[in-house]
Motif scaffolding. Structure first.
Motif, PDB file in Angstrom:
ATOM      1  N   ASP A  62     -55.812 -52.135 -44.684  1.00  0.00           N
ATOM      2  CA  ASP A  62     -56.092 -51.835 -46.095  1.00  0.00           C
ATOM      3  C   ASP A  62     -57.232 -50.841 -46.274  1.00  0.00           C
ATOM      4  O   ASP A  62     -57.481 -50.364 -47.378  1.00  0.00           O
ATOM      5  CB  ASP A  62     -56.342 -53.111 -46.902  1.00  0.00           C
ATOM      6  N   GLU A  63     -57.927 -50.486 -45.181  1.00  0.00           N
ATOM      7  CA  GLU A  63     -58.981 -49.470 -45.263  1.00  0.00           C
ATOM      8  C   GLU A  63     -58.418 -48.050 -45.190  1.00  0.00           C
ATOM      9  O   GLU A  63     -59.155 -47.080 -45.411  1.00  0.00           O
ATOM     10  CB  GLU A  63     -59.968 -49.648 -44.110  1.00  0.00           C
ATOM     11  N   MET A  64     -57.137 -47.908 -44.871  1.00  0.00           N
ATOM     12  CA  MET A  64     -56.549 -46.598 -44.584  1.00  0.00           C
ATOM     13  C   MET A  64     -55.660 -46.129 -45.730  1.00  0.00           C
ATOM     14  O   MET A  64     -55.040 -46.923 -46.424  1.00  0.00           O
ATOM     15  CB  MET A  64     -55.748 -46.672 -43.281  1.00  0.00           C
ATOM     16  N   PHE A  65     -55.579 -44.801 -45.905  1.00  0.00           N
ATOM     17  CA  PHE A  65     -54.753 -44.228 -46.963  1.00  0.00           C
ATOM     18  C   PHE A  65     -53.267 -44.261 -46.635  1.00  0.00           C
ATOM     19  O   PHE A  65     -52.439 -44.300 -47.543  1.00  0.00           O
ATOM     20  CB  PHE A  65     -55.163 -42.772 -47.226  1.00  0.00           C
ATOM     21  N   GLY A  66     -52.907 -44.219 -45.344  1.00  0.00           N
ATOM     22  CA  GLY A  66     -51.492 -44.204 -44.992  1.00  0.00           C
ATOM     23  C   GLY A  66     -51.273 -43.746 -43.567  1.00  0.00           C
ATOM     24  O   GLY A  66     -52.216 -43.614 -42.778  1.00  0.00           O
ATOM     25  N   GLU A  67     -50.020 -43.448 -43.244  1.00  0.00           N
ATOM     26  CA  GLU A  67     -49.638 -43.152 -41.861  1.00  0.00           C
ATOM     27  C   GLU A  67     -49.517 -41.669 -41.556  1.00  0.00           C
ATOM     28  O   GLU A  67     -49.446 -41.280 -40.392  1.00  0.00           O
ATOM     29  CB  GLU A  67     -48.305 -43.828 -41.532  1.00  0.00           C
ATOM     30  N   ASP A  68     -49.474 -40.810 -42.570  1.00  0.00           N
ATOM     31  CA  ASP A  68     -49.165 -39.395 -42.354  1.00  0.00           C
ATOM     32  C   ASP A  68     -50.420 -38.534 -42.335  1.00  0.00           C
ATOM     33  O   ASP A  68     -51.288 -38.672 -43.211  1.00  0.00           O
ATOM     34  CB  ASP A  68     -48.237 -38.895 -43.456  1.00  0.00           C
ATOM     35  N   PRO A  69     -50.559 -37.624 -41.359  1.00  0.00           N
ATOM     36  CA  PRO A  69     -51.783 -36.826 -41.250  1.00  0.00           C
ATOM     37  C   PRO A  69     -52.034 -35.900 -42.434  1.00  0.00           C
ATOM     38  O   PRO A  69     -53.182 -35.766 -42.881  1.00  0.00           O
ATOM     39  CB  PRO A  69     -51.592 -36.036 -39.948  1.00  0.00           C
ATOM     40  N   TYR A  70     -50.989 -35.269 -42.957  1.00  0.00           N
ATOM     41  CA  TYR A  70     -51.183 -34.359 -44.095  1.00  0.00           C
ATOM     42  C   TYR A  70     -51.588 -35.136 -45.340  1.00  0.00           C
ATOM     43  O   TYR A  70     -52.531 -34.757 -46.052  1.00  0.00           O
ATOM     44  CB  TYR A  70     -49.887 -33.571 -44.356  1.00  0.00           C
ATOM     45  N   HIS A  71     -50.897 -36.220 -45.622  1.00  0.00           N
ATOM     46  CA  HIS A  71     -51.178 -37.063 -46.786  1.00  0.00           C
ATOM     47  C   HIS A  71     -52.606 -37.615 -46.712  1.00  0.00           C
ATOM     48  O   HIS A  71     -53.374 -37.534 -47.682  1.00  0.00           O
ATOM     49  CB  HIS A  71     -50.136 -38.193 -46.805  1.00  0.00           C
ATOM     50  N   VAL A  72     -52.999 -38.141 -45.553  1.00  0.00           N
ATOM     51  CA  VAL A  72     -54.342 -38.695 -45.386  1.00  0.00           C
ATOM     52  C   VAL A  72     -55.391 -37.588 -45.491  1.00  0.00           C
ATOM     53  O   VAL A  72     -56.454 -37.785 -46.097  1.00  0.00           O
ATOM     54  CB  VAL A  72     -54.453 -39.439 -44.046  1.00  0.00           C
TER      55      VAL A  72
END
Length: 781
Positions: A197-207
């Protein structure tokens, strides 16, 4: 008479040195250059460093956890001089208070007293940096709690995220914090991991895009950081989001190409486009080398290739972990040596007894560490202090109660907006949602997460929030009745339930009570998932957080199936900290909303979405698997032959990356490329027409993906390269465009250098990573 010629350069150099070392105030008082705000930052750093002893330097890369005295400024100052003066007599680099224990006024008293001591009673008068947590809101006694990063990632709203972290920065700076231990730029590639839950997501561009927005919000868009902003810290570098086995502190063993193209990319953008001022090294190792001792990681890549000039800070107790966990150092002294020589600047021990940098003086005297390595670390710390303007504005200017309350009200509304935009509608058979308040006499609210406020990890839990049950009752007031039944317990008071409370008989009784309530109601909202005890940073046997399975814990599925059999108008709301394999729910539930953790306004936001006051627009920032056996399941994987099914079921995920429904419908058409053929260094524009074909105003998140059809090294099956939010009225159409250039198409080639190879590329634009229109773009030789 012969003319005598003099070389005046040496004299000019001496005069320049004299000017650099001292300057005069308007009253004629001589001040050193480092205290002259008109001098350049590099001149001030150089001057101050030249005046420092070895002990002075060591203290500037040290952290101190002062006592929280909760007293007036003057009393605290006296006690610091008497009780702690010896600790900070040569200065200190970093302060860490237990901010949740102190009010705004109490913190100001403590902090200002310490700064006063440092400025007035140490030889050089160097102010300290103060640290605070702010992953999704300031973790202080009066901080606004926004939705967790995973929820914010579901919004895909970079503009809103900058607004949120601007608010976080303003609250932290007003409180007295000058260093925010955020944003987290790790990729969520391992859903078993407790820190999801500390992370924005799985994709490098999106993050990278959302992380950049967070950095700009925290630090501001100017070179210097003003009084409403503070230093941001990109963490955890690197590859922290994909630990082996999904367990905290585990190794990460990935190829250099995967590291650079995926896990390192958000940090590279943070440095090059966000001018991030600090980076935190990660607990894990890469290819056998702990990040805190990895010269290639910290010197070659971070500083050498990307040009990072801020300081690198350790994670808590991470340097000492190289002794007792990773076993690459015999003792604390050797661990400190490895860290400083690799490029670590700041050590954060969990106690003074575990401090490894305390051995630096003797390591320098023995020649095992060069003083130039220490000088470089100190210079980076001092540079940030000058960037912050701490020498000119060292103290907290406390806000009065009126200003604080006004700020809280404005930020609470922003927290509500964020929660509404973060919810993802995963399923909605036969338009189960939104509920019609005019067709309901009684609403049953059932489930373990309905009557509790769950904020997620690294949260300020002292700020009162609105539970989902409270929000629904407030919405229903004067319209219809709302009744509640817990249905099932997950964890209680940070421990498993007592034996007598978790018997089958007790569980059956709770389920029967919930079913009875559902039978007597017109509609049911099931609020299920997990909580902070089932998904968190697991650092000890009595502090677990990683999971071996991803299904709903306990008998939540039994509860849900019993409710579904009643054939009532039923929707499921998931409140949880990680992607869950909710396969049974996906098959049987009429409607499902993924909420993650929605912050302090969760109850109000849920009521607005469930009853159609707000049309959900969130999209998944992470792939939802059918089973833990599918992992890894992130969408931008390498080609797999035919993507064959498993023996037990399909290869495809339960819900794909980028997926999310709406109460209206959107149609995509007229995908066009301005130029169908370009040079490797050229560019083009791809456009698509999006139309709202439903009957409700809605927002769609349009996504662009790229795939290199043939390449010298294997490439992912698709990669996100752009996204935009568009608001459309019923029947309205808009043309959405994305630029494509060399940065969009490049990758790391055989020589580990970025290259755009000639050939054909699939350009995919659509509603998620599996539903899109396609055009072919050719890159000429």
């Amino acid at each position: 008479m012969t003319d005598i010629k003099y070389d005046i350069k040496p004299f000019l150099i001496l005069i320049s040195i004299g000017i650099l070392l001292v300057s005069c105030t308007s009253e004629g008082q001589i001040v050193p250059t480092y205290k002259n705000a008109e001098a350049s930052i590099e001149e001030r750093v150089s001057d101050l460093l030249s005046r420092m002893t070895l002990e002075d330097k060591c203290r500037q890369i040290d952290i101190w956890h002062p006592k929280d005295r909760n007293t007036s400024d003057s009393v605290t100052f006296t006690k610091i001089r008497e009780e702690d003066g010896a600790i900070i007599k040569d200065g200190i680099g970093f302060l860490q208070f237990a901010t949740q224990d102190l009010s705004h006024a109490e913190y100001a008293a403590n902090f200002n007293a310490i700064q006063k001591f440092l400025l007035e009673e140490t030889r050089l008068g160097i102010p300290a940096i103060s640290n605070g947590e702010g992953c999704h809101g300031f973790v202080g006694s009066e901080g606004t709690v926004f939705p967790v990063s995973l929820s914010l990632g579901s919004s895909w709203d970079a503009e809103m995220i900058e607004e949120i972290y601007t608010a976080v920065g303003k609250e932290m700076r007003a409180y007295g914090i000058t260093h925010a231990a955020t944003p987290v730029l790790d990729l969520l590639r391992e859903p078993r991991y407790g820190r999801c839950d500390e992370m924005f997501g799985e994709d490098p561009y999106h993050v990278a895009e959302l992380g950049l927005s967070a950095i700009l919000g925290l630090q501001g868009r100017e070179g210097k950081i003003d009084g409403n902003h503070l230093i941001a810290c990109a963490k955890h570098f690197g590859a922290h989001g994909q630990p082996e086995g999904g367990t905290n502190l585990s190794p990460v063993n990935l190829s250099e190409r995967v590291l650079r193209e995926s896990h390192f990319y958000p940090f590279e953008i943070a440095v090059k486009k966000g001018n991030i001022r600090t980076v935190m090294a990660s607990y894990n190792e890469i290819d056998g080398v702990p990040s805190h001792a990895n010269e290639w990681l910290l010197k070659d890549v971070l500083r050498g290739e990307w040009g990072f000039d801020g300081y690198v800070i350790s994670d808590y107790d991470a340097v000492r972990r190289m002794v007792y966990r990773q076993h690459v150092a015999h003792d604390k002294s050797e661990a400190g040596m490895l860290a400083i020589n690799a490029g670590m600047d700041f050590e954060c021990p969990n106690s003074r007894e575990n401090y490894c940098f305390e051995f630096l003086p003797e390591l320098i005297q023995s020649g095992q560490v060069k003083e130039s390595a220490l000088d470089s670390a100190v210079a980076r710390v001092l540079r940030n202090k000058f960037v912050m303007g701490l020498f000119e504005h060292p103290y907290v200017e406390a806000l009065d109660s009126v200003e604080l309350n006004q700020m809280k009200k404005v930020h609470a509304q922003l927290a509500l907006k964020a929660a509404e935009r973060s919810m993802v509608l995963l399923k909605n058979d036969e338009q189960t949602l939104p509920f019609d308040p005019n067709q309901i006499n009684r609403l049953a609210v059932i489930g373990p997460n309905a009557d509790e406020v769950h904020y997620g990890t690294y949260s300020n839990d002292s700020t009162e929030g609105v539970s989902i049950l409270e929000g629904l009752k407030a919405y229903a007031d004067g319209r219809f009745d709302v009744q509640y039944s817990e249905g099932f317990k997950i964890y209680e008071n940070d421990t498993l339930l007592a034996e007598e409370e978790k018997t089958l008989e007790a569980e059956d009784a709770r389920i029967r009570e919930a079913v009875a309530l559902a039978k007597s109601s017109d509609a049911v909202l099931l609020v299920m998932g997990g909580n902070e005890m089932t998904s968190r940073e697991g650092w000890a046997e009595n502090r677990t957080g990683d999971r071996v399975d991803l299904t709903l814990l306990g008998r939540q599925n039994d509860l849900a199936q019993a409710i579904f059999e009643l054939k009532k108008q039923t929707a499921v709301l998931l409140i949880n900290g990680r992607p869950l394999a909710v396969t049974e729910l996906a098959e049987s539930a009429p409607a499902i909303i993924e909420g993650w953790y929605l912050g302090q306004q969760q109850g109000v936001a849920v009521a607005n979405v469930v009853f159609g006051e707000v049309n959900p627009s969130g999209k998944l920032p992470v792939t939802i698997p059918r089973s833990v056996g599918q992992l890894p399941v992130y969408y931008n994987h390498k080609p797999i032959v035919h993507e064959r099914s498993f023996v037990e079921g399909p290869y495809s995920p339960l819900f794909p990356f980028g997926f999310g429904l709406s109460y209206t419908q959107f149609e995509y058409s007229s995908l066009e490329l301005d130029q169908k053929e370009i040079n490797p260094d050229g560019g083009t524009v791809v456009s698509v027409v999006v139309t709202n074909t439903g009957h409700t105003v809605g927002e769609e998140i349009v996504q662009m993906y790229i795939r290199d059809q043939v390449s010298s090294v294997t490439r992912p099956v698709k990669e996100l390269k752009g996204f935009k939010r568009v608001n459309l009225k019923p029947g309205e159409s808009k043309k959405i465009s994305f630029e494509i250039n060399s940065e969009t198409l490049e990758f790391y080639g055989l020589d580990m250098q970025r290259v755009v190879e000639p050939g054909d590329f699939d350009v995919m634009v659509g509603r998620n990573s599996q539903d899109f229109l396609v055009k072919t773009l050719s890159v000429k030789k």
